[in-house]
Every structure is written in C-alpha cells, then in structure tokens.
Design a protein around this motif. Structure first.
Motif, PDB file in Angstrom:
ATOM      1  N   THR A 176       0.229  -0.964   0.345  1.00 43.30           N
ATOM      2  CA  THR A 176       0.225   0.140  -0.172  1.00 43.30           C
ATOM      3  C   THR A 176       0.610   1.384   0.007  1.00 43.30           C
ATOM      4  N   ALA A 177      -0.053   2.414   0.054  1.00 40.92           N
ATOM      5  CA  ALA A 177       1.340   3.399  -0.227  1.00 40.92           C
ATOM      6  C   ALA A 177      -0.496   4.519  -0.181  1.00 40.92           C
ATOM      7  N   ASN A 178       0.643   5.913  -0.816  1.00 40.24           N
ATOM      8  CA  ASN A 178       0.067   7.320  -0.757  1.00 40.24           C
ATOM      9  C   ASN A 178      -0.165   7.917  -2.649  1.00 40.24           C
ATOM     10  N   ARG A 179      -1.038   7.639  -2.614  1.00 38.54           N
ATOM     11  CA  ARG A 179      -0.828   8.804  -4.547  1.00 38.54           C
ATOM     12  C   ARG A 179       0.186  10.277  -4.299  1.00 38.54           C
ATOM     13  N   LEU A 180       0.388  10.317  -4.702  1.00 38.91           N
ATOM     14  CA  LEU A 180       1.587  11.424  -4.532  1.00 38.91           C
ATOM     15  C   LEU A 180       0.152  12.527  -4.812  1.00 38.91           C
ATOM     16  N   ARG A 181      -0.229  12.622  -6.333  1.00 44.71           N
ATOM     17  CA  ARG A 181      -0.696  13.846  -6.486  1.00 44.71           C
ATOM     18  C   ARG A 181      -1.874  14.602  -5.657  1.00 44.71           C
ATOM     19  N   ASP A 182      -2.884  13.351  -4.770  1.00 41.16           N
ATOM     20  CA  ASP A 182      -3.857  13.836  -4.030  1.00 41.16           C
ATOM     21  C   ASP A 182      -3.902  12.760  -3.259  1.00 41.16           C
ATOM     22  N   ARG A 191       7.710  19.509  -6.830  1.00 44.11           N
ATOM     23  CA  ARG A 191       7.658  17.574  -6.068  1.00 44.11           C
ATOM     24  C   ARG A 191       6.641  17.208  -7.467  1.00 44.11           C
ATOM     25  N   LEU A 192       6.571  17.603  -7.829  1.00 43.89           N
ATOM     26  CA  LEU A 192       5.338  16.672  -9.347  1.00 43.89           C
ATOM     27  C   LEU A 192       7.104  16.713 -10.716  1.00 43.89           C
ATOM     28  N   SER A 193       7.923  17.586 -10.772  1.00 46.36           N
ATOM     29  CA  SER A 193       8.482  17.349 -11.390  1.00 46.36           C
ATOM     30  C   SER A 193       9.611  16.551 -10.978  1.00 46.36           C
ATOM     31  N   GLY A 194       9.574  15.994  -9.919  1.00 44.52           N
ATOM     32  CA  GLY A 194      11.252  15.321  -9.285  1.00 44.52           C
ATOM     33  C   GLY A 194      11.467  15.905  -8.472  1.00 44.52           C
ATOM     34  N   GLU A 195      11.976  16.894  -9.019  1.00 44.96           N
ATOM     35  CA  GLU A 195      13.408  18.288  -8.553  1.00 44.96           C
ATOM     36  C   GLU A 195      13.672  18.608  -7.385  1.00 44.96           C
ATOM     37  N   PRO A 202      -7.576  17.409   1.140  1.00 49.98           N
ATOM     38  CA  PRO A 202      -7.635  18.353  -0.117  1.00 49.98           C
ATOM     39  C   PRO A 202      -6.491  17.522  -1.499  1.00 49.98           C
ATOM     40  N   ALA A 203      -7.035  17.567  -2.629  1.00 54.34           N
ATOM     41  CA  ALA A 203      -5.269  16.652  -3.578  1.00 54.34           C
ATOM     42  C   ALA A 203      -4.129  17.538  -3.447  1.00 54.34           C
ATOM     43  N   LEU A 204      -2.882  17.172  -3.956  1.00 51.88           N
ATOM     44  CA  LEU A 204      -1.553  17.842  -3.521  1.00 51.88           C
ATOM     45  C   LEU A 204      -1.218  19.435  -4.729  1.00 51.88           C
ATOM     46  N   VAL A 205      -2.349  18.683  -5.509  1.00 52.11           N
ATOM     47  CA  VAL A 205      -2.332  19.667  -6.475  1.00 52.11           C
ATOM     48  C   VAL A 205      -2.526  20.699  -6.783  1.00 52.11           C
ATOM     49  N   ASP A 206      -4.108  20.561  -5.970  1.00 48.26           N
ATOM     50  CA  ASP A 206      -5.090  22.241  -5.729  1.00 48.26           C
ATOM     51  C   ASP A 206      -4.372  23.097  -4.331  1.00 48.26           C
ATOM     52  N   VAL A 207      -3.560  22.607  -3.675  1.00 48.82           N
ATOM     53  CA  VAL A 207      -3.134  23.376  -2.190  1.00 48.82           C
ATOM     54  C   VAL A 207      -2.938  24.865  -2.924  1.00 48.82           C
ATOM     55  N   PRO A 208      -1.958  24.759  -3.782  1.00 52.30           N
ATOM     56  CA  PRO A 208      -1.690  26.229  -4.459  1.00 52.30           C
ATOM     57  C   PRO A 208      -2.221  26.776  -4.430  1.00 52.30           C
ATOM     58  N   SER A 209      -3.394  26.588  -5.269  1.00 52.46           N
ATOM     59  CA  SER A 209      -4.878  27.391  -5.474  1.00 52.46           C
ATOM     60  C   SER A 209      -6.018  27.467  -4.069  1.00 52.46           C
ATOM     61  N   ILE A 210      -5.414  26.684  -2.980  1.00 52.41           N
ATOM     62  CA  ILE A 210      -6.778  26.952  -2.074  1.00 52.41           C
ATOM     63  C   ILE A 210      -5.606  28.143  -1.646  1.00 52.41           C
ATOM     64  N   LEU A 211      -4.548  27.796  -0.861  1.00 52.91           N
ATOM     65  CA  LEU A 211      -4.243  29.005  -0.663  1.00 52.91           C
ATOM     66  C   LEU A 211      -3.698  30.316  -0.947  1.00 52.91           C
ATOM     67  N   GLU A 212      -3.598  30.248  -2.542  1.00 48.33           N
ATOM     68  CA  GLU A 212      -4.150  31.553  -3.086  1.00 48.33           C
ATOM     69  C   GLU A 212      -6.453  31.811  -2.731  1.00 48.33           C
ATOM     70  N   GLU A 213      -7.273  31.022  -2.208  1.00 49.84           N
ATOM     71  CA  GLU A 213      -8.373  31.853  -1.782  1.00 49.84           C
ATOM     72  C   GLU A 213      -8.479  32.452  -0.586  1.00 49.84           C
TER      73      GLU A 213
END
Lengths: 98, 556, 170
Positions: free
Chosen positions: A7-13, B26-30, B96-107
C-alpha cells in the motif's frame, strides 16, 4: 509468511492505493496483488520503490491481509482496515446527503 | 480585527507563489519527498492516514464572516464538504489533493488567511483567549500581542528550524481560557505595582508524553520589551534545546533538565546582550497601529432582560438550557458572548459542514458585527450579541444544528481526529466521544452533573488534551486492540494540573461505561450540586472512583 | 560543490584540512575549532589565510577574540533540520561584528537560502545543478521581512512608517 499486499498514498492527491496484479495502483484493497513468498513480497517492495522514483506514490509499505469468508482481501490490523475503508464514523455531510 | 496592509498582503501572496513553485518541483521530481516534506509542513500540509490534510491558521482564533464563507467554499470545492476545528484554534481540511493546495492557499490569501507555520519545528500559530475583547476584566486585548507575535515569528530567519515545534499563548485576564500554562511560552497580561502594563512570562509547559505545567520565567516584563525578550528565549532554546531525541526536544525538557533558575539566567543574559546590539522591539507608533485594529466595538448599552428574551425563557426549554450554559456576560451591559456548540449529541467534535459555516457567517453578520471566534475547546463563539437578539439567534443556530446547550458540560467533549484520520494515532477518539455524548444526551441530566470537561486523545501526542481533562481518555494499542487509559483531575485553567491515571486501560465499551461510572460516583459522593466534578475529585482523591471502576482490586 | 558568494558563482580557494593533516604553504586553510584552539598561537602567527569550521554545538563565542584574524567562518549543517547555525551566523554578525565570509556548508537546500541570507550568511555551498539565477529567486521569494536580522532588509514595521510606497505591488 502471511499474505501481504503493498500500500501507499498517491502523490498527486494523497489517496490510499494498493499495487494491483497488472502493476497499476488501485484504490480497493480487494483488487490488490497479494503475495506470501518472501521473494515475491520483496518484488512488491521493489515495485513500490520504483513507483516512488516515478513520482506515482509516496511511502509504500507492505501490510498483512487475510481472506474474508467471501474470499475478499481484508487487512489484518485495524489501522489498515480504517485506512482501506475510510473513517469509521458517520460524517455529518453523509447524514445530510442521506 | 486586524486587516492586512499592502505589506502583509504581499507577504502572503509571495509565500503562496513560493509554495506553488515547491509543489511544481515536487511533481517534476526536482524535490524528493524527504526534501519536500519539511516545506509542505511549513505550509500546514500533512500526509495523513487517508489523504493529505491541510491545516489553516486562524490567528488567535479570530475570524470574520467573509473568512468563514471562504472556508465553506474551500470545504465544498476542494474537500468533502466539511472542516474540523482543532484544539489550537485552527481548521483542518481532511481531503485536499496536493495539486489543489496552491490554489486553496491563493483563495485563502484573498481573505487574509494562510497556512504558514501551522506545522514544522517553528513558532506555530499563536493562540489567545477566545473571549478576548468581549469580556470584562482584561488588562488589554491579548490579540494585539498575539498579532505582534504572529508578525515577528512569520518566516523568522533564525527560528524556523528549532529543535521542535514551539507554541505561544496569550491571555488578558487572570482567569485563563487559553491554557497558557500548557504552552512552550504562556503570556499573562498584568500590571505592576505602579500600574504599568506588562506580562507574566511562563515557560516550559506542554502535553505530549511528558506533560508539564509551565514555570514562571519572569514575574513582570514591560510590554514594550516583549519581542526582544521572546527572541532571547527562542535563541536560548535554539542553541541548547536537545536535538538527539525528538521526545526530549521541547523547551519543557530543557527547563526540566537545567532548571528554571539556570534558564532564567541564560535568557536574561541573552536579553541584555540583544538589547545592546539591535532594536527588536516595536516602536510605539507600530504598536498603536496594530492595537487600533482591536479597538473595542462601539456598543450602546441595551436592556439586560428584554421582553422577547424573558418570554422565550419562560416558554422554551432548549432555549433555557442554551442560555444557561452557552451565553456569557459581555463587557457592555445588555450584550452577551455566545458559545456556538460544535458538539451536537452524537456528532464528531469540532466538525462543521460548509452549509453550517455559511449559516453561521450570516448569523454573525446579523447579530455579532460579523465576528466569530474559535475556541481551543473546538467550539465557535459569537462575541458581541445583544441580549434582545438571543431568541432569534437561537432559532437561527437551531436551524443549522448549532444550538446544543452543552457548553462545558459532559457532552462538550474535546477529541482529536484519532485513528479515523490521523497517521500517528493508536486508537479512535471520535467514536468514543460520540458514544459518551449519546449516553448523556439528556440536557437536564447534563445540567445536573454540571461543568465537566472530557478530553480524548488517540495517542500520547495529546492533541485531544487528555492530560488536562477533568476526565481524560488516552487511546493506546493493547496487543492489537484499541484500549483507553483514564485520568482524573486534570485542568487547563490558571490552576492547571495534570490528571492522574486511575488504573489499567479499558476496551472501547469498557471506557464508555467507565465514564458513566465515574459520573455516577461523583453524583453520589458530591457534597451538593454546588460542588463541581473537579472540586469533588480534588477533595476525594482517586480512591472512591478506583473502588467503583475496579471492584475486584480492593482499593490498592 | 558549486560555491555562490554574494549572489554569484565564485571559485573556492579554500582547503578544509583534517585535524592531523599538515597545512600546505600559501593555500588558504580551513581547520576545525578544536585544531584552531590547540594551535592558535602558531596558526595566527603564520602568513596563511585562515578559516575555521564550526559544527553544531560549537558556539562562535569560542572564536570571539580571534575573528580579526579569520577571513572565513564555515558553519556546517550536517542536516538541514539542525538550525543552530542560524543563531551562530547572527551572533557572528551582530554580537561579534564579524565582517569576513560566513559560509553555509553541508546539507544546504535552495529553500533555506532566504533564511540563511537574512541570518548573515554571504556564501553558500550549493547542491549540484544550482544556478545563480535560482539562488537569487529563492532569496527574493518573499520580500517583506517582519523582523530585523543580520541582513540589510528593513523590517515591515519600519517601511510602513517611512516608505509605504515600497509595498510590493500584487
């Protein structure tokens, strides 16, 4: 060795996911790939490390599962059951939606 | 309340953009997860059991209706339609999804809010008395000082990688509602013999696995010297706090190990040196600028017993309960401070839906100058309500499921998220709170029992403040089963004390039954209805409770 | 490790010596605090450019009397989570009035540059692949500073009074 799934957590969400037989990550523990031989579990863990590098998931780890009466996979520890099934409590928003 | 100027707004916007870049890296792997983790934590983003969790700061627990509506919008748009108010006056979104968090912070930035320093080994969101500015007897409004500390501590270049997290609380009255003795630093506004305003400075309080009540570092600190003195404490801690063991890294352990006298000597020496080197303390004009934002509202005294209230009191039982427990005296005659319960019978303590947030925002606009507070007991407060408005407000709250008349009664339970959400927990907290609440559903019975604070933590980190509950429950893992250890006699007020363990842990059913047994024992043993639960425990000790809880053991 | 000094890549002319390694003539030398204190008279009398490396737990007060003789103080971050060196940097600049180079070495990450620059560091051993442009972006990521520190930024509370027009536009 007891039956294990990865198991793991998906990175994006952040969703709770399990490694499936075809190598994809799925949200249902029942659809996970279960292994008991130590070398097969080691392969699951290696696949998890590769998925971390590929930025699909974070913090993969194996958990013990057992087969329920209907043959479905169920985590052994209660922590993992809650993780698999979601909060054990009824949420106010569920109540309102009902 | 405080409003951002262009500098504050730019600060939060730039911080949000910085985090947007960090998420992209983070999402790009850097960035690896190991490198990203401390960055996301410094913006309040955790990875929990089921998902990410975003903790949004509510500085010193003060909100306006516009901000509460924005929280409702975020709950609905980015989450599952609810949020959870915490014991540190913050709100958490669980999905929350990680990808949404910057938008949440902006709101959030649009309404002068952020998630900065709600986690990480830095100075956390500063908390204060949730009745600040509304009750009589304050030396000054503690929020002025909490805001000054908030600004000073934001992205502090020296104190962002401390040995461990650091929590500061401020109160303006001697009756402490902010649990200042259980913080790394507690500040009590006070006057010296000459009438000058300053602080009693407390240090080294905390909960977790080594609960400690804070000690007095300084009896009187002139208020204008606050920031340089805080800087001296923080530097002393940053240099000497233990870094070899995270469980011994809080300042309470430093105080315990070297002694309060030695800490005082070090801090005073550092303070004196800092005073020669720089001017850290705010000029009078800046203090006045911030204080002006917290000027008391201009309220005209109103009738104390308006006819509408008298009539509702005579005819409506739920209103009577609510008035008795949830309505407190205001500094202005004819006004009230109203506790809004987030503890409906059988509900999850501190949870609130988007619809409830919007309903309360409307009620705050109508009845409380648009102002809302968050209490560390996971309830909300409307701080400025005319007594003649109380019946209408009660109807409005009841329609939204927010009118439970149980403030500080047995069903007003503090509970951490526990194993239903939290990756650290050993056991569930919320279902235990729900079952206790249902056992004591009858408000007449609750009123008869009187003030009784039950606090539940799902692990030893003690987010549910179990150490300072009149009755505390601590969830533990007992050979793969959830179990609960019970303590009695803790308190978080100006006479703060750590509760004592009554005996071996109970399973979930046993723990709920044990709470009822403890309450029954109290009712039998009390000298009368005027002797509160806490007073009875302090008089009786644990023996009569142990005897009833563990009948086979004969009071050991 | 690429070295960024005053916002630009710079050649690193210094050699860090192990405590038992003999110092080479004419090569700027960085030694440990222990070695510096043990060999202080000889070192300060030599013609070498001298630097000292402080580990967490080594308070710069130990160097206070010798700072005039040091061209470089390295503050080592064995892990980025150990924040003691931020206090050391401020003490070097603000208490001991040190004007030489204060260099961050060890586990130095981009998202720390802002804190480090404000605390008084002026040189950074950066991770491989770093660029001077990214360094500058990171240091400027958040402009307003709420507190005075060891850099030349004026705190927001001072700017509000005298230069309200300097508030960054949105």
């Amino acid at each position: 060795m007891a039956l294990q799934v990865l198991t793991a957590n998906r990175l994006r969400d952040g969703a709770v996911v399990y490694l499936s037989p075809d190598g994809s990550w799925v949200e249902r523990v029942a659809a996970a790939r279960a292994e008991s031989a130590p070398e097969a579990v080691a392969r699951l863990e290696a696949a998890g490390r590769a998925a971390v590098v590929a930025r699909e998931v974070v913090e993969p780890y194996p958990i013990a599962v057992e087969q329920g009466e209907d043959g479905r996979l169920i985590p052994v520890r209660y922590r993992e059951r809650i993780r698999a099934e979601g909060p054990s409590i009824r949420l106010q928003c569920d109540e309102e939606a009902a | 309340m405080y409003r951002y100027d262009a500098f504050d707004a730019a600060f939060v916007r730039q911080r949000t953009e910085q985090f947007r870049d960090q998420v992209a890296r983070r999402l790009s792997g850097e960035l690896t997860e190991e490198e990203f983790k401390p960055l996301r934590l410094m913006n309040g983003l955790y990875l929990q059991l089921h998902a990410y969790m975003l903790r949004v700061a509510i500085p010193y627990g003060t909100l306006d209706s516009r901000q509460l509506r924005k929280l409702a919008h975020i709950a609905r748009t980015y989450d599952k339609g609810y949020g959870h108010f915490t014991t540190r006056q913050n709100i958490q979104f669980n999905w929350p999804a990680l990808v949404d968090v910057p938008s949440i912070l902006e709101e959030l930035a649009e309404v002068e809010m952020h998630a900065i320093q709600t986690s990480g080994n830095c100075i956390r969101n500063v908390t204060a008395d949730h009745y600040a500015g509304a009750v009589a007897g304050e030396v000054e409004d503690p929020r002025i000082w909490a805001e000054i500390i908030r600004q000073w501590s934001s992205l502090h270049p020296e104190f962002s990688f401390l040995p461990r997290k650091f929590k500061i609380a401020v109160t303006g009255t001697t009756h402490d509602r902010a649990a200042v003795k259980l913080h790394d630093i507690g500040l009590v506004l006070t006057r010296d013999a000459a009438g000058a305003v300053g602080f009693q400075v407390l240090v080294g309080g905390g909960q977790g696995r080594t609960p400690m009540v804070a000690k007095t570092l300084r009896d009187f600190l002139p208020k204008e010297r606050l920031l340089s003195y805080l800087e001296a404490i923080l530097r002393t801690y940053n240099l000497l706090g233990r870094r070899d063991n995270k469980y011994k890294a809080r300042i309470k352990i430093l105080v315990h190990e070297v002694g309060i006298e030695e800490v005082r000597r070090l801090v005073e020496a550092e303070w004196e040196a800092i005073g020669r080197e720089t001017s850290l303390d705010l000029p009078e004009a800046e203090r006045a600028r911030i204080a002006a934002h917290f000027a008391p509202p201009d309220l005209t005294p109103r009738p104390a017993e308006p006819p509408a209230l008298v009539e509702a009191l005579a005819t409506h039982r739920p209103f009577r309960h609510w008035l008795r427990s949830n309505v407190k005296p205001h500094r202005t005659p004819g006004y009230a401070v109203v506790d809004v319960s987030l503890k409906p019978i059988g509900g999850a303590p501190g949870d609130m839906t988007d619809a409830q947030m919007e309903a309360l925002a409307d009620l705050a606009d109508r009845h409380s100058l648009g102002e809302i507070r968050v209490s560390h007991a996971q309830n909300l407060v409307l701080p400025h309500v005319a007594r003649e408005d109380l019946p209408a407000l009660h109807r409005g709250l009841a329609a939204a499921g927010l009118a439970t008349g149980n403030n500080r009664l047995v069903s007003d339970i503090i509970a951490c998220p526990g194993l239903d959400y939290c990756a650290l927990a050993n056991a569930r907290s919320i279902p235990i709170a729900q079952r206790i609440s249902e056992r004591f559903a009858d408000l007449d019975r609750q009123a008869d029992i009187g003030p009784l604070e039950i606090k539940i933590s799902g692990c030893i980190n003690a987010c549910g403040h179990h150490h300072v509950g009149h009755i505390g429950l601590l969830g533990v893992d007992r050979k793969g089963e959830e179990a609960y250890q019970i303590t009695l006699g803790g308190r978080a007020d100006e006479n703060a004390a750590i509760g004592r363990i009554v005996g071996p842990a109970f399973d979930a059913d046993g723990a709920v039954a044990a709470v009822e047994t403890i309450v029954e024992t109290y009712l039998e043993e009390r000298l009368g209805p005027d002797e509160s639960f806490l007073a009875a425990v302090e008089r009786l000790g644990l023996a009569p409770f142990k005897a009833r809880l563990y009948p086979d053991k004969r009071a050991a | 490790m690429p070295l960024i000094k005053h916002g630009r890549f710079a050649a690193d002319l210094w050699t860090v010596y192990a405590d038992d390694a003999p110092l080479q003539p004419d090569i700027p030398a960085v030694v440990s605090l222990a070695r510096f204190l043990a060999q202080r008279a000889a070192l300060t009398a030599s013609a070498l450019d001298l630097g000292v490396r402080l580990e967490p737990g080594e308070h710069p007060q130990a160097l206070a009397e010798a700072l005039d003789r040091l061209a470089l103080v390295q503050l080592h971050f064995p892990s980025f989570t150990d924040g003691r060196a931020y206090s050391y940097a401020r003490l070097l600049r603000q208490r001991y009035r040190y004007r030489g180079e204060v260099r961050a070495v060890g586990h130095v990450l981009r998202d720390q540059y802002l804190f480090m620059a404000r605390a008084g560091f002026d040189a950074f051993e950066t991770p491989p692949g770093e660029t001077a442009q990214k360094w500058r972006q990171a240091v400027r990521a958040v402009g307003p500073a709420y507190q005075p520190a060891a850099d030349d930024r004026r705190p927001v509370w001072a700017e509000r009074r005298t230069h309200p027009e300097r508030a960054p536009s949105q």
